[in-house]
Scaffold this motif. Structure first.
Motif, mmCIF file in Angstrom:
data_model
loop_
_atom_site.group_PDB
_atom_site.id
_atom_site.type_symbol
_atom_site.label_atom_id
_atom_site.label_comp_id
_atom_site.label_asym_id
_atom_site.label_seq_id
_atom_site.Cartn_x
_atom_site.Cartn_y
_atom_site.Cartn_z
ATOM 1 N N PHE A 1 40.338 36.525 35.449
ATOM 2 C CA PHE A 1 38.899 36.627 35.256
ATOM 3 C C PHE A 1 38.306 35.271 34.883
ATOM 4 O O PHE A 1 37.220 34.914 35.329
ATOM 5 C CB PHE A 1 38.561 37.659 34.183
ATOM 6 C CG PHE A 1 38.778 39.097 34.607
ATOM 7 C CD1 PHE A 1 38.838 39.469 35.941
ATOM 8 C CD2 PHE A 1 38.906 40.082 33.654
ATOM 9 C CE1 PHE A 1 39.017 40.791 36.324
ATOM 10 C CE2 PHE A 1 39.084 41.417 34.019
ATOM 11 C CZ PHE A 1 39.139 41.767 35.359
ATOM 12 N N GLU A 2 39.016 34.526 34.057
ATOM 13 C CA GLU A 2 38.518 33.225 33.624
ATOM 14 C C GLU A 2 38.485 32.212 34.759
ATOM 15 O O GLU A 2 37.504 31.490 34.925
ATOM 16 C CB GLU A 2 39.364 32.689 32.466
ATOM 17 C CG GLU A 2 39.140 33.452 31.182
ATOM 18 C CD GLU A 2 40.114 33.076 30.081
ATOM 19 O OE1 GLU A 2 40.896 32.109 30.241
ATOM 20 O OE2 GLU A 2 40.117 33.771 29.041
ATOM 21 N N ILE A 3 39.552 32.131 35.558
ATOM 22 C CA ILE A 3 39.575 31.090 36.599
ATOM 23 C C ILE A 3 38.724 31.439 37.817
ATOM 24 O O ILE A 3 38.249 30.550 38.504
ATOM 25 C CB ILE A 3 41.004 30.722 37.052
ATOM 26 C CG1 ILE A 3 41.661 31.870 37.794
ATOM 27 C CG2 ILE A 3 41.858 30.238 35.910
ATOM 28 C CD1 ILE A 3 42.759 31.411 38.733
ATOM 29 N N ALA B 1 44.981 48.736 30.140
ATOM 30 C CA ALA B 1 43.595 48.640 30.578
ATOM 31 C C ALA B 1 43.647 48.754 32.101
ATOM 32 O O ALA B 1 44.253 47.932 32.774
ATOM 33 C CB ALA B 1 42.997 47.300 30.160
ATOM 34 N N ILE B 2 43.054 49.795 32.625
ATOM 35 C CA ILE B 2 43.103 50.052 34.061
ATOM 36 C C ILE B 2 41.881 49.414 34.713
ATOM 37 O O ILE B 2 40.748 49.636 34.288
ATOM 38 C CB ILE B 2 43.135 51.571 34.321
ATOM 39 C CG1 ILE B 2 44.393 52.156 33.677
ATOM 40 C CG2 ILE B 2 43.085 51.866 35.814
ATOM 41 C CD1 ILE B 2 44.407 53.644 33.632
ATOM 42 N N MET B 3 42.134 48.609 35.737
ATOM 43 C CA MET B 3 41.058 47.885 36.403
ATOM 44 C C MET B 3 40.701 48.580 37.710
ATOM 45 O O MET B 3 41.548 48.766 38.565
ATOM 46 C CB MET B 3 41.482 46.440 36.649
ATOM 47 C CG MET B 3 41.754 45.710 35.372
ATOM 48 S SD MET B 3 42.465 44.049 35.495
ATOM 49 C CE MET B 3 42.217 43.517 37.118
ATOM 50 N N TYR C 1 34.702 44.463 38.540
ATOM 51 C CA TYR C 1 35.689 45.415 38.033
ATOM 52 C C TYR C 1 35.103 46.238 36.900
ATOM 53 O O TYR C 1 34.317 45.736 36.091
ATOM 54 C CB TYR C 1 36.920 44.691 37.474
ATOM 55 C CG TYR C 1 37.715 43.934 38.486
ATOM 56 C CD1 TYR C 1 38.762 44.553 39.172
ATOM 57 C CD2 TYR C 1 37.438 42.599 38.765
ATOM 58 C CE1 TYR C 1 39.502 43.856 40.104
ATOM 59 C CE2 TYR C 1 38.181 41.894 39.705
ATOM 60 C CZ TYR C 1 39.201 42.535 40.368
ATOM 61 O OH TYR C 1 39.930 41.850 41.303
ATOM 62 N N ILE C 2 35.544 47.480 36.825
ATOM 63 C CA ILE C 2 35.358 48.306 35.644
ATOM 64 C C ILE C 2 36.741 48.394 35.004
ATOM 65 O O ILE C 2 37.722 48.723 35.682
ATOM 66 C CB ILE C 2 34.858 49.724 35.984
ATOM 67 C CG1 ILE C 2 33.502 49.682 36.677
ATOM 68 C CG2 ILE C 2 34.838 50.611 34.745
ATOM 69 C CD1 ILE C 2 32.355 49.276 35.798
ATOM 70 N N VAL C 3 36.830 48.056 33.731
ATOM 71 C CA VAL C 3 38.088 48.160 32.998
ATOM 72 C C VAL C 3 38.011 49.423 32.154
ATOM 73 O O VAL C 3 37.105 49.569 31.325
ATOM 74 C CB VAL C 3 38.341 46.916 32.123
ATOM 75 C CG1 VAL C 3 39.619 47.070 31.318
ATOM 76 C CG2 VAL C 3 38.387 45.656 32.992
ATOM 77 N N HIS D 1 45.768 42.492 30.058
ATOM 78 C CA HIS D 1 47.010 41.731 30.221
ATOM 79 C C HIS D 1 46.626 40.253 30.304
ATOM 80 O O HIS D 1 45.590 39.907 30.879
ATOM 81 C CB HIS D 1 47.723 42.192 31.496
ATOM 82 C CG HIS D 1 49.079 41.619 31.647
ATOM 83 N ND1 HIS D 1 49.285 40.341 32.132
ATOM 84 C CD2 HIS D 1 50.304 42.127 31.364
ATOM 85 C CE1 HIS D 1 50.580 40.093 32.158
ATOM 86 N NE2 HIS D 1 51.215 41.162 31.689
ATOM 87 N N PRO D 2 47.427 39.339 29.739
ATOM 88 C CA PRO D 2 47.084 37.915 29.781
ATOM 89 C C PRO D 2 46.838 37.384 31.197
ATOM 90 O O PRO D 2 45.975 36.527 31.393
ATOM 91 C CB PRO D 2 48.297 37.232 29.136
ATOM 92 C CG PRO D 2 48.871 38.273 28.235
ATOM 93 C CD PRO D 2 48.628 39.593 28.930
ATOM 94 N N VAL D 3 47.555 37.905 32.181
ATOM 95 C CA VAL D 3 47.338 37.446 33.558
ATOM 96 C C VAL D 3 45.974 37.909 34.068
ATOM 97 O O VAL D 3 45.272 37.157 34.742
ATOM 98 C CB VAL D 3 48.477 37.919 34.490
ATOM 99 C CG1 VAL D 3 48.163 37.619 35.938
ATOM 100 C CG2 VAL D 3 49.798 37.278 34.077
#
Length: 146
Positions: free
Chosen positions: A134-136, A104-106, A118-120, A127-129
């Motif tokens: 995004f969450e934090i 997934a390219i950000m 961001y556009i993904v 990726h989990p990171v």
């Protein structure tokens, strides 16, 4: 030593500790600079929306240099003052070079202009990171297939 005209500080690895927080010492130093009338600008690789909780702790910051120097934002209005963008043909070349099946390219965007940070691009899982980031930070994003 002559007094500087401006104080510009980075966040990650400079102003923030390993827990992503501003230490009491650093907050006190920023407060002293503000009391002395020294203008403060935060400069970081992050976007302004990714820094909101941090920026709320720093009083007196009027402008924000973000997205690794590509965006200048007026914090009170969240208006973009200036930005540097990549030519659409260059973005297209980069996307054509990257295999979308496995990633997934950000693409970092000007939130004031686009409504998202961001556009993904691509249908692969984040990726989990990236998902954690995004969450934090509360960074906003939108996905497109191609």
């Amino acid at each position: 030593m002559e007094r500087p005209d401006l104080l510009v500080v980075d966040l990650d690895g400079t102003l923030l500790n390993r827990q992503g927080e501003i230490s009491q010492e650093n907050l006190a130093a920023l407060h002293r600079a503000e009391q002395e009338g020294l203008p403060l600008i935060v400069a970081t690789g992050r976007t302004a929306s990714e820094c909101r909780p941090i920026l709320e702790q720093i009083k007196g910051t009027k402008a924000f240099i973000g997205a690794s120097g590509s965006l200048l934002t007026h914090l009170a209005t969240e208006q973009t003052i200036d930005r540097r963008v990549m030519a659409p043909t260059l973005v297209q070349q980069v996307l054509e070079t990257c295999p979308l099946e496995d990633a997934a390219i950000m693409l970092l965007k000007d939130q004031h202009q686009t409504g998202v940070d961001y556009i993904v691009v691509g249908d692969a899982d984040l990726h989990p990171v990236s998902q954690w980031w995004f969450e934090i930070t509360g960074a906003s994003w939108h996905r497109i297939s191609r």
